[in-house]
Write a protein that holds these residues in place. Structure first.
Motif, PDB file in Angstrom:
ATOM      1  N   GLU A  62     -19.480  69.587  -5.057  1.00  0.00           N
ATOM      2  CA  GLU A  62     -18.767  70.414  -6.041  1.00  0.00           C
ATOM      3  C   GLU A  62     -17.367  70.651  -5.502  1.00  0.00           C
ATOM      4  N   GLY A  63     -16.361  70.143  -6.193  1.00  0.00           N
ATOM      5  CA  GLY A  63     -14.991  70.289  -5.710  1.00  0.00           C
ATOM      6  C   GLY A  63     -14.069  69.259  -6.332  1.00  0.00           C
ATOM      7  N   LEU A  64     -12.945  69.024  -5.678  1.00  0.00           N
ATOM      8  CA  LEU A  64     -11.932  68.117  -6.205  1.00  0.00           C
ATOM      9  C   LEU A  64     -12.293  66.663  -5.936  1.00  0.00           C
ATOM     10  N   ILE A  65     -12.031  65.834  -6.945  1.00  0.00           N
ATOM     11  CA  ILE A  65     -12.173  64.388  -6.774  1.00  0.00           C
ATOM     12  C   ILE A  65     -10.855  63.726  -7.175  1.00  0.00           C
ATOM     13  N   ALA A  66     -10.607  62.561  -6.585  1.00  0.00           N
ATOM     14  CA  ALA A  66      -9.448  61.745  -6.955  1.00  0.00           C
ATOM     15  C   ALA A  66      -9.949  60.448  -7.570  1.00  0.00           C
ATOM     16  N   ILE A  67      -9.084  59.775  -8.335  1.00  0.00           N
ATOM     17  CA  ILE A  67      -9.455  58.519  -8.974  1.00  0.00           C
ATOM     18  C   ILE A  67      -8.511  57.419  -8.500  1.00  0.00           C
ATOM     19  N   PRO A  68      -8.951  56.158  -8.497  1.00  0.00           N
ATOM     20  CA  PRO A  68      -8.097  55.053  -8.031  1.00  0.00           C
ATOM     21  C   PRO A  68      -6.844  54.901  -8.896  1.00  0.00           C
ATOM     22  N   GLN A  69      -5.812  54.310  -8.304  1.00  0.00           N
ATOM     23  CA  GLN A  69      -4.517  54.194  -8.957  1.00  0.00           C
ATOM     24  C   GLN A  69      -4.575  53.508 -10.325  1.00  0.00           C
ATOM     25  N   ARG A  79      -3.605  59.465 -21.736  1.00  0.00           N
ATOM     26  CA  ARG A  79      -3.903  60.896 -21.648  1.00  0.00           C
ATOM     27  C   ARG A  79      -5.391  61.187 -21.468  1.00  0.00           C
ATOM     28  N   LYS A  80      -6.180  60.171 -21.200  1.00  0.00           N
ATOM     29  CA  LYS A  80      -7.592  60.358 -20.858  1.00  0.00           C
ATOM     30  C   LYS A  80      -8.050  59.132 -20.084  1.00  0.00           C
ATOM     31  N   VAL A  81      -9.123  59.295 -19.335  1.00  0.00           N
ATOM     32  CA  VAL A  81      -9.584  58.180 -18.503  1.00  0.00           C
ATOM     33  C   VAL A  81     -11.075  58.339 -18.243  1.00  0.00           C
ATOM     34  N   LEU A  82     -11.773  57.208 -18.119  1.00  0.00           N
ATOM     35  CA  LEU A  82     -13.194  57.203 -17.783  1.00  0.00           C
ATOM     36  C   LEU A  82     -13.357  56.351 -16.523  1.00  0.00           C
ATOM     37  N   PRO A  83     -13.206  56.962 -15.345  1.00  0.00           N
ATOM     38  CA  PRO A  83     -13.264  56.184 -14.092  1.00  0.00           C
ATOM     39  C   PRO A  83     -14.688  55.795 -13.732  1.00  0.00           C
ATOM     40  N   TYR A  84     -14.816  54.686 -13.007  1.00  0.00           N
ATOM     41  CA  TYR A  84     -16.121  54.184 -12.587  1.00  0.00           C
ATOM     42  C   TYR A  84     -16.490  54.617 -11.177  1.00  0.00           C
ATOM     43  N   HIS A  85     -15.523  55.030 -10.397  1.00  0.00           N
ATOM     44  CA  HIS A  85     -15.805  55.520  -9.055  1.00  0.00           C
ATOM     45  C   HIS A  85     -14.700  56.474  -8.644  1.00  0.00           C
ATOM     46  N   TYR A  86     -14.931  57.219  -7.552  1.00  0.00           N
ATOM     47  CA  TYR A  86     -14.073  58.334  -7.179  1.00  0.00           C
ATOM     48  C   TYR A  86     -13.870  58.382  -5.667  1.00  0.00           C
ATOM     49  N   ILE A 123     -19.138  59.732   9.334  1.00  0.00           N
ATOM     50  CA  ILE A 123     -18.006  59.270   8.525  1.00  0.00           C
ATOM     51  C   ILE A 123     -16.787  60.113   8.870  1.00  0.00           C
ATOM     52  N   ASN A 124     -15.729  59.484   9.345  1.00  0.00           N
ATOM     53  CA  ASN A 124     -14.541  60.212   9.791  1.00  0.00           C
ATOM     54  C   ASN A 124     -13.372  60.111   8.829  1.00  0.00           C
ATOM     55  N   TRP A 125     -13.571  59.521   7.667  1.00  0.00           N
ATOM     56  CA  TRP A 125     -12.474  59.372   6.717  1.00  0.00           C
ATOM     57  C   TRP A 125     -12.101  60.722   6.113  1.00  0.00           C
ATOM     58  N   PRO A 126     -10.815  60.941   5.819  1.00  0.00           N
ATOM     59  CA  PRO A 126     -10.403  62.206   5.188  1.00  0.00           C
ATOM     60  C   PRO A 126     -10.918  62.338   3.759  1.00  0.00           C
ATOM     61  N   THR A 127     -11.033  61.220   3.038  1.00  0.00           N
ATOM     62  CA  THR A 127     -11.645  61.226   1.717  1.00  0.00           C
ATOM     63  C   THR A 127     -12.747  60.172   1.701  1.00  0.00           C
ATOM     64  N   ILE A 128     -13.754  60.391   0.885  1.00  0.00           N
ATOM     65  CA  ILE A 128     -14.942  59.543   0.946  1.00  0.00           C
ATOM     66  C   ILE A 128     -15.214  58.904  -0.416  1.00  0.00           C
ATOM     67  N   PRO A 129     -15.279  57.562  -0.468  1.00  0.00           N
ATOM     68  CA  PRO A 129     -15.586  56.874  -1.730  1.00  0.00           C
ATOM     69  C   PRO A 129     -16.968  57.275  -2.247  1.00  0.00           C
ATOM     70  N   ALA A 130     -17.095  57.347  -3.568  1.00  0.00           N
ATOM     71  CA  ALA A 130     -18.366  57.781  -4.142  1.00  0.00           C
ATOM     72  C   ALA A 130     -18.534  57.228  -5.549  1.00  0.00           C
ATOM     73  N   LYS A 131     -19.794  57.073  -5.909  1.00  0.00           N
ATOM     74  CA  LYS A 131     -20.162  56.742  -7.284  1.00  0.00           C
ATOM     75  C   LYS A 131     -21.175  57.775  -7.771  1.00  0.00           C
ATOM     76  N   ARG A 178     -27.012  52.551 -14.349  1.00  0.00           N
ATOM     77  CA  ARG A 178     -25.855  53.037 -15.104  1.00  0.00           C
ATOM     78  C   ARG A 178     -25.763  54.556 -14.941  1.00  0.00           C
ATOM     79  N   PRO A 179     -24.599  55.082 -14.590  1.00  0.00           N
ATOM     80  CA  PRO A 179     -24.450  56.536 -14.493  1.00  0.00           C
ATOM     81  C   PRO A 179     -24.076  57.130 -15.849  1.00  0.00           C
ATOM     82  N   ILE A 180     -24.115  58.431 -15.925  1.00  0.00           N
ATOM     83  CA  ILE A 180     -23.561  59.118 -17.090  1.00  0.00           C
ATOM     84  C   ILE A 180     -22.089  59.363 -16.785  1.00  0.00           C
ATOM     85  N   TYR A 181     -21.242  58.456 -17.239  1.00  0.00           N
ATOM     86  CA  TYR A 181     -19.818  58.542 -16.915  1.00  0.00           C
ATOM     87  C   TYR A 181     -19.186  59.778 -17.544  1.00  0.00           C
TER      88      TYR A 181
END
Length: 310
Positions: A62-69, A79-86, A123-131, A178-181
């Motif tokens: 629960e918190g902030l997520i970022a999306i790929p460029q 003005r909207k986006v449906l990303p596949y990973h975070y 895992i020592n990365w500052p941000t962690i890839p996730a699906k 398939r996730p619930i995007y």
């Protein structure tokens, strides 16, 4: 006001006078990365090996997520986006469930191409890839294949229809993961405090002495934010300031970047041109107003009288 981890659009407007258009420009120009707040959700965290996603563990976050460029670009354009990973941005808020692959389809599959069990502590990365954690669903191709077969008259016809479909599209698996995007809107954007500092919107300043305060009675006498500004300048000096000196201070404030102004904390000053001070009057629908130095003298005298500094 308290310093927040992140700010939504309404916060950016009220705290930093940033319009939605300003935020859109900063994101489109890659000056600040957009984030989104995700309520408690189950993810699979992992890493990328070229285009393959290798899972490590199942987690709640629960918190902030970022999306790929590429998705950021789509967000700016549509003005909207449906990303596949975070990317999960706050490791401290990740709660590990287990490191077992427990999806119902075997590996590799359309969603997870491999699995290497790894604890979060490894895992020592500052941000962690996730699906998003997926569910099993029929593939769209197989659903369409089944639909075509319903038009066949008998079993021979169904077999022939299935063969024609496979010859055209290849053999199609019946199920996939398939996730619930989740669709994110531009209005959902959050900007982190540290990113505003990095791009110069927020300046980390040394502590300064607080500006002198007006009494409630005198405060009520002032008609607008420009008079508030003049009062702050007048009260800041133990010496009596001339109208010429106050005009010079206003000109200097106009030249400063908005977040570096000493007196104009509400950023009402728009600029100075040949001695004419322009400002925005929010009490009149943000109408632009201006004062020549000669007319400013009268306003300064009025404010001095209202605050008892005549």
């Amino acid at each position: 006001m308290i310093e927040k981890e992140y700010y939504r659009l309404d916060d950016l407007k009220h705290r930093f006078k940033m319009t939605e258009s300003d935020v859109h420009y900063l994101i489109a120009e890659k000056n600040v990365p957009p984030c989104f707040y995700m309520p408690k959700t189950t993810f699979i965290i992992g890493g990328w090996q070229k285009s393959d996603f290798i899972g490590y563990a199942n987690v709640n976050y629960e918190g902030l997520i970022a999306i790929p460029q590429p998705f950021v670009k789509e967000l700016a354009n549509k003005r909207k986006v449906l990303p596949y990973h975070y990317s999960l941005l706050n490791k401290a808020k990740i709660q590990q469930i287990d490191t077992d692959y427990d999806c119902e389809l075997p590996l590799p599959n359309n969603y997870i191409q491999g699995w290497k069990a790894k604890d979060l502590s490894q895992i020592n990365w500052p941000t962690i890839p996730a699906k998003l954690y997926p569910y099993v669903a029929p593939t769209i191709k197989h659903t369409f294949k089944d639909l075509l077969m319903t038009f066949a008259k008998d079993e021979v016809g169904k077999t022939a229809a299935a063969k024609r479909f496979d010859d055209s599209f290849g053999e199609t698996p019946k199920e996939e993961l398939r996730p619930i995007y989740k669709t994110f809107l531009f209005s959902d954007i959050c900007i982190r405090h540290e990113d505003l500092v990095n791009c110069g919107i927020i300046t980390v300043r040394e502590n300064t002495s607080p500006a002198p305060l007006l009494s409630d009675a005198n405060l009520r006498k002032l008609e607008n934010e420009f008079e508030d500004l003049l009062a702050a300048i007048i009260l800041s000096s133990p010496k009596k300031l001339t109208a010429k000196k106050i005009h010079r201070i206003l000109c200097e404030e106009c030249e400063r970047e908005e977040d570096k102004r000493h007196f104009d904390t509400n950023n009402i000053l728009l600029g100075e041109d040949q001695g004419v001070i322009s400002w925005r009057d929010k009490y009149r629908n943000n109408k632009e107003r201006s004062y020549l130095q000669s007319s400013l003298d009268n306003v300064i005298s009025t404010v001095k009288s209202k605050i008892g500094k005549a």
